[in-house]
Design a protein around this motif. Sequence first.
Motif, mmCIF file in Angstrom:
data_model
loop_
_atom_site.group_PDB
_atom_site.id
_atom_site.type_symbol
_atom_site.label_atom_id
_atom_site.label_comp_id
_atom_site.label_asym_id
_atom_site.label_seq_id
_atom_site.Cartn_x
_atom_site.Cartn_y
_atom_site.Cartn_z
ATOM 1 N N LYS A 85 -7.404 52.289 15.164
ATOM 2 C CA LYS A 85 -6.624 51.512 14.200
ATOM 3 C C LYS A 85 -5.136 51.823 14.308
ATOM 4 O O LYS A 85 -4.286 50.921 14.171
ATOM 5 N N LEU A 86 -4.824 53.090 14.534
ATOM 6 C CA LEU A 86 -3.408 53.477 14.606
ATOM 7 C C LEU A 86 -2.710 52.783 15.768
ATOM 8 O O LEU A 86 -1.628 52.212 15.605
ATOM 9 N N ILE A 87 -3.304 52.820 16.945
ATOM 10 C CA ILE A 87 -2.664 52.203 18.113
ATOM 11 C C ILE A 87 -2.601 50.683 17.960
ATOM 12 O O ILE A 87 -1.635 50.043 18.398
ATOM 13 N N ASN A 88 -3.589 50.114 17.312
ATOM 14 C CA ASN A 88 -3.545 48.675 17.040
ATOM 15 C C ASN A 88 -2.353 48.342 16.144
ATOM 16 O O ASN A 88 -1.649 47.338 16.360
ATOM 17 N N TYR A 89 -2.112 49.187 15.150
ATOM 18 C CA TYR A 89 -0.955 49.019 14.264
ATOM 19 C C TYR A 89 0.352 49.205 15.032
ATOM 20 O O TYR A 89 1.288 48.407 14.911
ATOM 21 N N LEU A 90 0.398 50.254 15.845
ATOM 22 C CA LEU A 90 1.623 50.558 16.591
ATOM 23 C C LEU A 90 1.957 49.474 17.612
ATOM 24 O O LEU A 90 3.129 49.236 17.914
ATOM 25 N N SER A 91 0.936 48.823 18.145
ATOM 26 C CA SER A 91 1.188 47.770 19.139
ATOM 27 C C SER A 91 1.963 46.611 18.530
ATOM 28 O O SER A 91 2.650 45.867 19.241
ATOM 29 N N GLN A 92 1.871 46.457 17.213
ATOM 30 C CA GLN A 92 2.640 45.425 16.528
ATOM 31 C C GLN A 92 3.986 45.962 16.037
ATOM 32 O O GLN A 92 4.997 45.276 16.125
ATOM 33 N N ALA A 93 3.968 47.180 15.508
ATOM 34 C CA ALA A 93 5.190 47.768 14.960
ATOM 35 C C ALA A 93 6.150 48.239 16.047
ATOM 36 O O ALA A 93 7.372 48.174 15.884
ATOM 37 N N TYR A 94 5.600 48.703 17.171
ATOM 38 C CA TYR A 94 6.400 49.184 18.304
ATOM 39 C C TYR A 94 5.867 48.507 19.571
ATOM 40 O O TYR A 94 5.204 49.145 20.388
ATOM 41 N N PRO A 95 6.146 47.222 19.756
ATOM 42 C CA PRO A 95 5.518 46.465 20.854
ATOM 43 C C PRO A 95 5.920 46.924 22.251
ATOM 44 O O PRO A 95 5.307 46.510 23.238
ATOM 45 N N PHE A 96 6.917 47.788 22.343
ATOM 46 C CA PHE A 96 7.386 48.258 23.651
ATOM 47 C C PHE A 96 6.742 49.578 24.074
ATOM 48 O O PHE A 96 6.972 50.056 25.184
ATOM 49 N N PHE A 97 5.936 50.191 23.208
ATOM 50 C CA PHE A 97 5.264 51.439 23.552
ATOM 51 C C PHE A 97 3.827 51.154 24.021
ATOM 52 O O PHE A 97 3.137 50.300 23.474
ATOM 53 N N TYR A 98 3.417 51.908 25.028
ATOM 54 C CA TYR A 98 2.052 51.809 25.558
ATOM 55 C C TYR A 98 1.467 53.211 25.614
ATOM 56 O O TYR A 98 2.208 54.201 25.742
ATOM 57 N N TYR A 99 0.151 53.309 25.513
ATOM 58 C CA TYR A 99 -0.501 54.604 25.331
ATOM 59 C C TYR A 99 -1.601 54.830 26.361
ATOM 60 O O TYR A 99 -2.318 53.903 26.742
ATOM 61 N N GLU A 100 -1.718 56.064 26.782
ATOM 62 C CA GLU A 100 -2.757 56.459 27.742
ATOM 63 C C GLU A 100 -3.457 57.708 27.207
ATOM 64 O O GLU A 100 -2.808 58.738 26.960
ATOM 65 N N GLU A 101 -4.758 57.601 27.016
ATOM 66 C CA GLU A 101 -5.529 58.765 26.577
ATOM 67 C C GLU A 101 -5.902 59.570 27.821
ATOM 68 O O GLU A 101 -6.864 59.268 28.503
ATOM 69 N N TYR A 102 -5.120 60.599 28.108
ATOM 70 C CA TYR A 102 -5.315 61.368 29.338
ATOM 71 C C TYR A 102 -6.402 62.435 29.200
ATOM 72 O O TYR A 102 -6.907 62.945 30.189
ATOM 73 N N GLN A 103 -6.731 62.772 27.961
ATOM 74 C CA GLN A 103 -7.935 63.562 27.681
ATOM 75 C C GLN A 103 -8.324 63.245 26.249
ATOM 76 O O GLN A 103 -7.538 62.665 25.496
ATOM 77 N N ASN A 113 6.587 48.009 29.983
ATOM 78 C CA ASN A 113 5.561 47.663 30.977
ATOM 79 C C ASN A 113 6.210 47.220 32.287
ATOM 80 O O ASN A 113 5.603 46.543 33.092
ATOM 81 N N TRP A 114 7.489 47.606 32.456
ATOM 82 C CA TRP A 114 8.215 47.262 33.661
ATOM 83 C C TRP A 114 8.078 48.354 34.725
ATOM 84 O O TRP A 114 7.520 49.413 34.476
ATOM 85 N N TRP A 115 8.626 48.056 35.897
ATOM 86 C CA TRP A 115 8.536 49.040 36.979
ATOM 87 C C TRP A 115 9.339 50.287 36.616
ATOM 88 O O TRP A 115 10.324 50.221 35.907
ATOM 89 N N THR A 247 19.480 50.464 34.426
ATOM 90 C CA THR A 247 18.741 49.228 34.172
ATOM 91 C C THR A 247 17.576 49.482 33.223
ATOM 92 O O THR A 247 17.350 48.717 32.271
ATOM 93 N N ILE A 248 16.845 50.575 33.458
ATOM 94 C CA ILE A 248 15.719 50.924 32.588
ATOM 95 C C ILE A 248 16.214 51.167 31.161
ATOM 96 O O ILE A 248 15.613 50.697 30.183
ATOM 97 N N LEU A 249 17.315 51.888 31.032
ATOM 98 C CA LEU A 249 17.878 52.167 29.710
ATOM 99 C C LEU A 249 18.312 50.879 29.006
ATOM 100 O O LEU A 249 18.171 50.752 27.785
ATOM 101 N N SER A 250 18.814 49.929 29.777
ATOM 102 C CA SER A 250 19.207 48.646 29.168
ATOM 103 C C SER A 250 17.983 47.899 28.659
ATOM 104 O O SER A 250 18.035 47.257 27.595
ATOM 105 N N TYR A 251 16.869 47.975 29.398
ATOM 106 C CA TYR A 251 15.618 47.371 28.930
ATOM 107 C C TYR A 251 15.157 48.037 27.640
ATOM 108 O O TYR A 251 14.711 47.374 26.693
ATOM 109 N N GLU A 252 15.249 49.363 27.604
ATOM 110 C CA GLU A 252 14.810 50.109 26.423
ATOM 111 C C GLU A 252 15.674 49.778 25.209
ATOM 112 O O GLU A 252 15.163 49.587 24.097
#
Length: 292
Positions: A85-103, A113-115, A247-252
């Motif tokens: 539920k938290l990540i679902n909420y964050l995907s709307q509130a912070y649409p530029f953040f992406y998450y990876e469950e590494y463990q 989501n850019w190069w 360029t990356i910083l300008s995207y951010e």
Amino acid sequence: MVSKFENGAQPISKIINQSIKQKVNYLQELDQAVKAHEDQKVYALLDQKRYAAEILHREEKANDTGVMTLVDDITNHLSNYLSSKLINYLSQAYPFFYYEEYQLGHFRIYFGNWWDRRQFGELDVLNIRFIFDQTEYKKLAQSFELSQSGKRFNGEKIDQLSKENDRLQNLIDSQAKREAKKEELQAELKEASARNGLFESSKNREAREAIVSELSKLEDQEEEARTAAGKIKENNQAVLELSKENTILSYERKSIVDTFESFEDFEVQNHNLYANYLKSLVDGGKQVIAHD
């Protein structure tokens, strides 16, 4: 004789029973909240003091760590459970953040989501907070500050490298000129040395020393010119990497401005994330951060 009372007050058995009952009640409440998918209740049980202060707006006695530590060995599982539920909420509130469950229960944050996107830190699910990589976060903050005066984060470094390349290229291009100057100076040195006698004048000695110094400078320039092409290539690669980072910083920056209007508002919402998210659960998960 072993006393059955604690300081003559309550029977030890009663204290034990109360403690056991308190622990059982806590685990039963947590169990019911998990089964009913009442994430807000789970968070209230995990940190009763914080929940009381930020959601109920009242003071609460300190957390009973003797009870709450009962779930220490399943925090990773709780984090995994609460993340949905938290990540679902964050995907709307912070649409530029992406998450990876590494463990299990541990999540990395990626910006964009850019190069060449950045790993920007970690998401602390149990405490509902971002743990940003401070190096990357400071770059972003400084980038915002510099942009207000029309400057780029790596602007000075790029200018310095460009000027250095111009100087090195000039060394390469002026090789013929240096050779001609060396021949001229060597002829002058030969002539001055011919005038060198037992009683050499101070003027002639100073002239010879000046010529030798000039020849030494030319040799140093020649030595640097031999490696100049390789150094220019290295500098060009460095400029490319610095430009990519700009360029990356300008995207951010654009992503944050599009969502929050300013970096300051972004920081305020980060600070209020715990309360904002848990309040959204009361509203059935429909409430997303309001950007005034």
